[in-house]
Design a protein around this motif. Structure first.
Motif, PDB file in Angstrom:
ATOM      1  N   GLY A 122       0.817  -1.207   0.000  1.00 40.08           N
ATOM      2  CA  GLY A 122       0.000   0.000   0.000  1.00 40.08           C
ATOM      3  C   GLY A 122       0.848   1.254   0.000  1.00 40.08           C
ATOM      4  N   LEU A 123       0.179   2.401  -0.148  1.00 41.38           N
ATOM      5  CA  LEU A 123       0.884   3.675  -0.282  1.00 41.38           C
ATOM      6  C   LEU A 123       0.417   4.712   0.735  1.00 41.38           C
ATOM      7  CD1 LEU A 123       0.756   3.956  -4.177  1.00 41.38           C
ATOM      8  CD2 LEU A 123       2.716   3.332  -2.780  1.00 41.38           C
ATOM      9  N   ASP A 124      -0.166   4.249   1.826  1.00 38.54           N
ATOM     10  CA  ASP A 124      -0.738   5.188   2.782  1.00 38.54           C
ATOM     11  C   ASP A 124       0.293   6.177   3.322  1.00 38.54           C
ATOM     12  OD1 ASP A 124      -3.205   4.078   2.455  1.00 38.54           O
ATOM     13  OD2 ASP A 124      -3.101   2.800   4.234  1.00 38.54           O
ATOM     14  N   ASN A 125       1.518   5.717   3.528  1.00 37.73           N
ATOM     15  CA  ASN A 125       2.548   6.602   4.096  1.00 37.73           C
ATOM     16  C   ASN A 125       3.593   6.996   3.056  1.00 37.73           C
ATOM     17  OD1 ASN A 125       3.838   4.175   3.769  1.00 37.73           O
ATOM     18  ND2 ASN A 125       4.865   4.196   5.764  1.00 37.73           N
ATOM     19  N   LEU A 126       3.211   6.939   1.781  1.00 37.00           N
ATOM     20  CA  LEU A 126       4.150   7.165   0.691  1.00 37.00           C
ATOM     21  C   LEU A 126       4.861   8.507   0.796  1.00 37.00           C
ATOM     22  CD1 LEU A 126       5.248   6.273  -2.144  1.00 37.00           C
ATOM     23  CD2 LEU A 126       3.341   7.549  -3.106  1.00 37.00           C
ATOM     24  N   VAL A 154      -0.955   9.759  -8.336  1.00 40.19           N
ATOM     25  CA  VAL A 154      -0.323  10.940  -8.922  1.00 40.19           C
ATOM     26  C   VAL A 154      -0.270  12.120  -7.959  1.00 40.19           C
ATOM     27  CG1 VAL A 154      -0.562  12.732 -10.683  1.00 40.19           C
ATOM     28  CG2 VAL A 154      -0.678  10.327 -11.333  1.00 40.19           C
ATOM     29  N   PRO A 155      -1.383  12.487  -7.291  1.00 42.64           N
ATOM     30  CA  PRO A 155      -1.307  13.617  -6.364  1.00 42.64           C
ATOM     31  C   PRO A 155      -0.283  13.404  -5.248  1.00 42.64           C
ATOM     32  CG  PRO A 155      -3.590  13.060  -6.827  1.00 42.64           C
ATOM     33  CD  PRO A 155      -2.753  11.948  -7.385  1.00 42.64           C
ATOM     34  N   LYS A 156      -0.052  12.134  -4.866  1.00 37.02           N
ATOM     35  CA  LYS A 156       0.950  11.843  -3.842  1.00 37.02           C
ATOM     36  C   LYS A 156       2.361  11.957  -4.417  1.00 37.02           C
ATOM     37  CE  LYS A 156      -2.060   8.673  -1.272  1.00 37.02           C
ATOM     38  NZ  LYS A 156      -2.203   7.309  -0.724  1.00 37.02           N
ATOM     39  N   LEU A 157       2.542  11.399  -5.608  1.00 35.22           N
ATOM     40  CA  LEU A 157       3.879  11.382  -6.194  1.00 35.22           C
ATOM     41  C   LEU A 157       4.409  12.784  -6.483  1.00 35.22           C
ATOM     42  CD1 LEU A 157       3.826   8.372  -8.691  1.00 35.22           C
ATOM     43  CD2 LEU A 157       4.966   8.520  -6.491  1.00 35.22           C
ATOM     44  N   ILE A 158       3.558  13.675  -6.924  1.00 40.42           N
ATOM     45  CA  ILE A 158       4.043  15.018  -7.259  1.00 40.42           C
ATOM     46  C   ILE A 158       4.386  15.834  -6.022  1.00 40.42           C
ATOM     47  CG2 ILE A 158       2.849  15.059  -9.481  1.00 40.42           C
ATOM     48  CD1 ILE A 158       0.692  16.773  -8.250  1.00 40.42           C
ATOM     49  N   LEU A 181       3.194  13.245 -14.478  1.00 45.57           N
ATOM     50  CA  LEU A 181       4.285  13.096 -13.519  1.00 45.57           C
ATOM     51  C   LEU A 181       5.568  13.727 -14.064  1.00 45.57           C
ATOM     52  CD1 LEU A 181       3.665   9.422 -12.359  1.00 45.57           C
ATOM     53  CD2 LEU A 181       3.282  11.491 -11.015  1.00 45.57           C
ATOM     54  N   ALA A 182       5.843  13.495 -15.341  1.00 47.52           N
ATOM     55  CA  ALA A 182       7.034  14.079 -15.948  1.00 47.52           C
ATOM     56  C   ALA A 182       6.989  15.602 -15.902  1.00 47.52           C
ATOM     57  CB  ALA A 182       7.176  13.599 -17.395  1.00 47.52           C
ATOM     58  N   GLU A 183       5.825  16.165 -16.129  1.00 45.79           N
ATOM     59  CA  GLU A 183       5.661  17.619 -16.061  1.00 45.79           C
ATOM     60  C   GLU A 183       6.042  18.164 -14.697  1.00 45.79           C
ATOM     61  OE1 GLU A 183       1.636  18.417 -17.058  1.00 45.79           O
ATOM     62  OE2 GLU A 183       1.904  18.072 -19.204  1.00 45.79           O
TER      63      GLU A 183
END
Length: 264
Positions: A122-126, A154-158, A181-183
């Motif tokens: 999971g990504l809860d604490n990403l 995406v909103p987490k990764l950026i 994401l690249a942007e």
């Protein structure tokens, strides 16, 4: 398996390559079965043989799912490959600060979040984890994930200070998310063409157009569990999609050198 010696017939090649994504599998170190799979050995000698016709000036050894949270093989491989090679490893978010700092001394530069093979669930604490390893060691998160599952990610990764995505995001239908994401400065690995449904030439052109600093080429050797192994014509496909010498050098060498702090 297709022999790397076919490089002799490739009409367009980069002058230098930082191989941003490859694996080493050595039975002398712990391996754990993943989803019923264990790879054949792929030693440093095998990698050097398979890439002998290319000007490999640096690279990134990436931990696979079968290597779990063990770094013994990675430390040994990096010691042999030399200072212009770094590592990306699998670690749980519970890893201690002391262990991260110790691994940094062995030229390990980031943590792979492997959703595709179930190493991470999971990504809860990403975001918190990504910020923690960045603040502590200058590390980043590398995501092995199907881009069709990126909508909520995406909103987490950026928000991450530094991140990368494997294999062009895997899915054709997720290309728009990968471009987004690249942007926002996320690095995208042009690798693993034998395991992705992406139209490689179209994806390379699209991603490069939104951020020339984003793309990094990787062979993905030895291409375990891919529908086909790395083919030297993959290099030609990327070169033709990029077109000019400056763009080719950025994608095959400079972008990865900048991202991983390697010397060219």
């Amino acid at each position: 398996m297709i022999d790397i010696d076919q490089s002799k017939t490739v009409t367009q090649q980069p002058g230098r390559i930082v191989d941003a994504h490859f694996h080493i599998y050595n039975d002398a170190f712990p391996l754990i079965e993943n989803q019923g799979f264990l790879p054949s050995q792929f030693l440093i000698e095998d990698y050097l043989h398979r890439t002998k016709h290319f000007n490999i000036v640096g690279g990134v050894i990436v931990s696979g799912s079968v290597q779990g949270f063990d770094q013994s093989y990675l430390k040994a491989a990096l010691a042999v490959m030399g200072p212009n090679f770094v590592g990306i490893t699998n670690l749980p978010s519970s890893v201690s600060d002391a262990e991260i700092l110790k691994l940094r001394e062995h030229r390990i530069r980031g943590i792979r979040v492997n959703l595709k093979r179930g190493v991470v669930s999971g990504l809860d604490n990403l975001v918190d984890f990504g910020k923690r390893i960045w603040d502590l060691a200058g590390w980043h998160l590398e995501m092995y994930v199907d881009s069709r599952e990126l909508d909520e990610v995406v909103p987490k990764l950026i928000k991450l200070p530094k991140a990368s995505i494997d294999h062009l995001g895997m899915a054709r239908s997720g290309l728009s998310q990968v471009q987004k994401l690249a942007e926002h400065g996320v690095k995208i690995k042009a690798s693993g063409f034998g395991r992705t449904e992406v139209d490689v030439a179209k994806a390379v052109k699209a991603i490069y157009s939104v951020n020339p600093d984003s793309l990094m080429f990787g062979t993905d050797l030895p291409s375990t569990r891919a529908e086909r192994p790395f083919n030297v014509r993959d290099i030609e496909t990327v070169c033709e999609a990029l077109g000019d010498t400056k763009a080719i050098d950025k994608v095959f060498a400079q972008n990865a050198a900048d991202f991983y702090h390697l010397t060219l």
